[in-house]
Design a protein around this motif. Sequence first.
Motif, PDB file in Angstrom:
ATOM      1  N   GLU A  98       0.914  -1.144  -0.017  1.00 30.99           N
ATOM      2  CA  GLU A  98       0.054   0.062  -0.183  1.00 30.99           C
ATOM      3  C   GLU A  98       0.776   1.330  -0.064  1.00 30.99           C
ATOM      4  N   ASP A 101      -2.432   4.758   2.426  1.00 33.25           N
ATOM      5  CA  ASP A 101      -2.711   4.848   3.688  1.00 33.25           C
ATOM      6  C   ASP A 101      -1.444   4.140   4.574  1.00 33.25           C
ATOM      7  N   SER A 102      -1.116   5.200   5.530  1.00 31.93           N
ATOM      8  CA  SER A 102       0.202   4.837   6.539  1.00 31.93           C
ATOM      9  C   SER A 102      -0.437   3.889   7.419  1.00 31.93           C
ATOM     10  N   ASP A 103      -1.737   3.719   7.906  1.00 33.43           N
ATOM     11  CA  ASP A 103      -2.134   2.853   8.488  1.00 33.43           C
ATOM     12  C   ASP A 103      -1.795   1.212   8.267  1.00 33.43           C
ATOM     13  N   VAL A 104      -1.744   1.064   7.119  1.00 29.12           N
ATOM     14  CA  VAL A 104      -1.055  -0.137   6.511  1.00 29.12           C
ATOM     15  C   VAL A 104       0.213  -0.557   6.939  1.00 29.12           C
ATOM     16  N   ARG A 105       1.200   0.426   6.798  1.00 30.35           N
ATOM     17  CA  ARG A 105       2.405   0.062   7.340  1.00 30.35           C
ATOM     18  C   ARG A 105       2.649  -0.017   8.753  1.00 30.35           C
ATOM     19  N   ASP A 106       2.074   0.881   9.444  1.00 31.02           N
ATOM     20  CA  ASP A 106       1.745   0.549  10.881  1.00 31.02           C
ATOM     21  C   ASP A 106       1.224  -0.699  11.246  1.00 31.02           C
ATOM     22  N   ASP A 107       0.365  -1.087  10.801  1.00 30.73           N
ATOM     23  CA  ASP A 107      -0.311  -2.440  10.970  1.00 30.73           C
ATOM     24  C   ASP A 107       0.602  -3.935  10.486  1.00 30.73           C
ATOM     25  N   THR A 108       1.288  -3.459   9.612  1.00 32.95           N
ATOM     26  CA  THR A 108       2.338  -4.556   9.091  1.00 32.95           C
ATOM     27  C   THR A 108       3.347  -4.684  10.267  1.00 32.95           C
ATOM     28  N   THR A 110       2.930  -3.978  13.268  1.00 33.84           N
ATOM     29  CA  THR A 110       2.318  -4.690  14.598  1.00 33.84           C
ATOM     30  C   THR A 110       2.285  -6.362  14.270  1.00 33.84           C
TER      31      THR A 110
END
Length: 185
Positions: A98, A101-108, A110
């Motif tokens: 992705e 959306d930087s949330d995808v990087r953060d979720d990865t 995690t």
Amino acid sequence: MQMQCCPVSVPVKCCLVRTPSSSPSSRGGGTAVDSIPMIAAGGPKWAQKTITLPPLKRGCHLVTPKIVKEIGEDLSEFNCGLAHLFLQHTSASLTINENYDSDVRDDTETFLNTIVPEGTSAPWKHTLEGPDDMPAHIKSSMFGCTLMVPITNGKLNMGTWQGIWLCEHRDYPTARKVVVTLNGI
């Protein structure tokens, strides 16, 4: 640093490209591929450059703009080819995912931290370089250190929502080197 060119004497006459008119949906099925002549004077081209990415904190970072900026001039010389990216490190990794959306990087990040245990209670023998080192090696092996991206008309041919990530798996940032090799016509 300018890219290095390596002469190759293999003649190339065309590059096979799927065009909208040859896609299965536009022709009612089939797998037709158009041959578009792209005669290269002197054959295929090669170029190579080592890019140094600045130290980045632990996590997944979108680095497509930096890489494209560094190789853009040479990349524009290729109509059809491949870009090979090789990360020269064992505690970071490269992946394509992705780009919006930087949330995808953060979720990865995690997810990686959930599946690869860290700290003094982790079962790892290799701890000479700190408690985050062995987990970093495992995470690096999971994503890998290489990527291959097609080149079309002087650009990296990735999907709309795709971007190149550098995943930093160590607690203390360090500069990372990526060798980019371009070849094609």
